[in-house]
Scaffold this active site. Structure first.
Site, PDB file in Angstrom:
ATOM      1  N   TYR A  48       0.829  -1.203   0.000  1.00 25.18           N
ATOM      2  CA  TYR A  48       0.000   0.000   0.000  1.00 25.18           C
ATOM      3  C   TYR A  48       0.864   1.254   0.000  1.00 25.18           C
ATOM      4  O   TYR A  48       2.015   1.246   0.479  1.00 25.18           O
ATOM      5  CB  TYR A  48      -0.937   0.016   1.206  1.00 25.18           C
ATOM      6  CG  TYR A  48      -2.080  -0.955   1.090  1.00 25.18           C
ATOM      7  CD1 TYR A  48      -3.234  -0.619   0.393  1.00 25.18           C
ATOM      8  CD2 TYR A  48      -1.997  -2.221   1.662  1.00 25.18           C
ATOM      9  CE1 TYR A  48      -4.283  -1.521   0.264  1.00 25.18           C
ATOM     10  CE2 TYR A  48      -3.048  -3.125   1.546  1.00 25.18           C
ATOM     11  CZ  TYR A  48      -4.182  -2.768   0.842  1.00 25.18           C
ATOM     12  OH  TYR A  48      -5.220  -3.657   0.710  1.00 25.18           O
ATOM     13  N   GLU A  49       0.287   2.319  -0.495  1.00 24.60           N
ATOM     14  CA  GLU A  49       0.994   3.582  -0.663  1.00 24.60           C
ATOM     15  C   GLU A  49       1.544   4.141   0.639  1.00 24.60           C
ATOM     16  O   GLU A  49       2.518   4.895   0.636  1.00 24.60           O
ATOM     17  CB  GLU A  49       0.031   4.594  -1.305  1.00 24.60           C
ATOM     18  CG  GLU A  49       0.622   5.928  -1.635  1.00 24.60           C
ATOM     19  CD  GLU A  49      -0.435   6.876  -2.193  1.00 24.60           C
ATOM     20  OE1 GLU A  49      -0.238   8.088  -2.079  1.00 24.60           O
ATOM     21  OE2 GLU A  49      -1.450   6.394  -2.730  1.00 24.60           O
TER      22      GLU A  49
END
Length: 273
Positions: free
Chosen positions: A70-71
């Site tokens: 995830y970012e």
């Protein structure tokens, strides 16, 4: 209701089937079909929303060894329930690692360690460039959207990119984007930038699946959902859509996939609608 929206609603209505677990919604359809596309992939950089649903379902079905990134820097996420935002603390619990932003983008992404970047968008063009900034004119937009986040880096550095789109209309599949937030490799190369990845290779929509092989290729229709015709997809696309020589029919979500989505992946209906 506009003609283009009416056509899309009618097409989605044709997709809804009643099985042992009830009618299939658009979100369930998109998540199940998108999850199947992740078979054989190892590392996935997932956006929040439908990409998260698809990645979690893939982990339970076709890709048990998948590593979701995830970012926010979370790698190998194993959340106890779906995150509501990219910064949700539930992503950290049980994760394999949590990296700094420079490490994530500079080493993991730019190092070529992501097989698939899984994104959403408001608009996409025939070359796979995306708009997540504004609908309408920049100075006076009809809708203002969240912007890029990490999508530009994902597009440039993931080996390939999948996009899931809730709506398939001439406005969302646009001949010209209202704003180019995330340029695909064709557009980047035209500006003298050489990305590592091939850009968008799959687009999953409420009407079917579009695909392209890489730089120089336009998106083409390769599959439709049951009850949807090639003519409907062409009418819902803002450019003259190319069509594969053989167009497959997508298998509808199975009862097992639907039960997993509803009971295990998203029982609180964070993203399922």
């Amino acid at each position: 209701m506009s003609v283009e929206r009416t056509e899309t609603v009618e097409a989605v209505g044709a997709l809804e089937a009643v099985g042992a677990v009830g009618a299939v919604t658009s979100s369930e359809l998109l998540s199940a079909v998108a999850a199947r596309e992740l078979a054989g992939r190892r590392t996935v950089f997932a956006g929040i929303g439908l990409p998260t649903l698809a990645a979690e379902l893939a982990h339970l079905t076709v890709a048990p060894e998948i590593e979701v990134v995830y970012e926010s820097g979370v790698c190998g996420a194993h959340p106890s329930h779906l995150p509501e935002t990219i910064a949700d603390a539930v992503l950290i619990t049980g994760a394999e690692a949590v990296l700094s932003m420079p490490a994530l983008f500079g080493s993991v992404l730019q190092g070529g360690h992501i097989d698939v970047g899984f994104l959403g968008a408001a608009q996409i063009d025939r070359w796979g460039s995306l708009n997540t900034s504004v609908i309408g004119e920049w100075e006076r937009p009809t809708v203002r959207l969240p912007g890029s986040g990490g999508a530009v880096e994902v597009m440039a550095n993931a080996r390939e990119v999948f996009v899931v789109m809730r709506r398939h209309t001439p406005r969302s599949f646009a001949d010209a984007l209202d704003f180019c937030t995330t340029p695909g490799p064709d557009r980047a190369l035209a500006d003298g930038i050489r990305p590592l990845g091939t850009g968008v290779t799959r687009v999953i929509t409420e009407l079917g699946i579009l695909a392209r092989d890489g730089v120089g290729d336009e998106l083409r229709l390769v599959a439709v959902h049951p009850g949807v015709t090639v003519e409907q997809v062409r009418a819902a696309t803002g450019w003259e859509l190319k069509v594969a020589d053989t167009v497959a029919t997508v298998a509808p979500p199975t009862d097992a996939e639907l039960r997993l989505l509803r009971d295990d992946v998203d029982p609180h209906r964070v993203y399922l609608r």
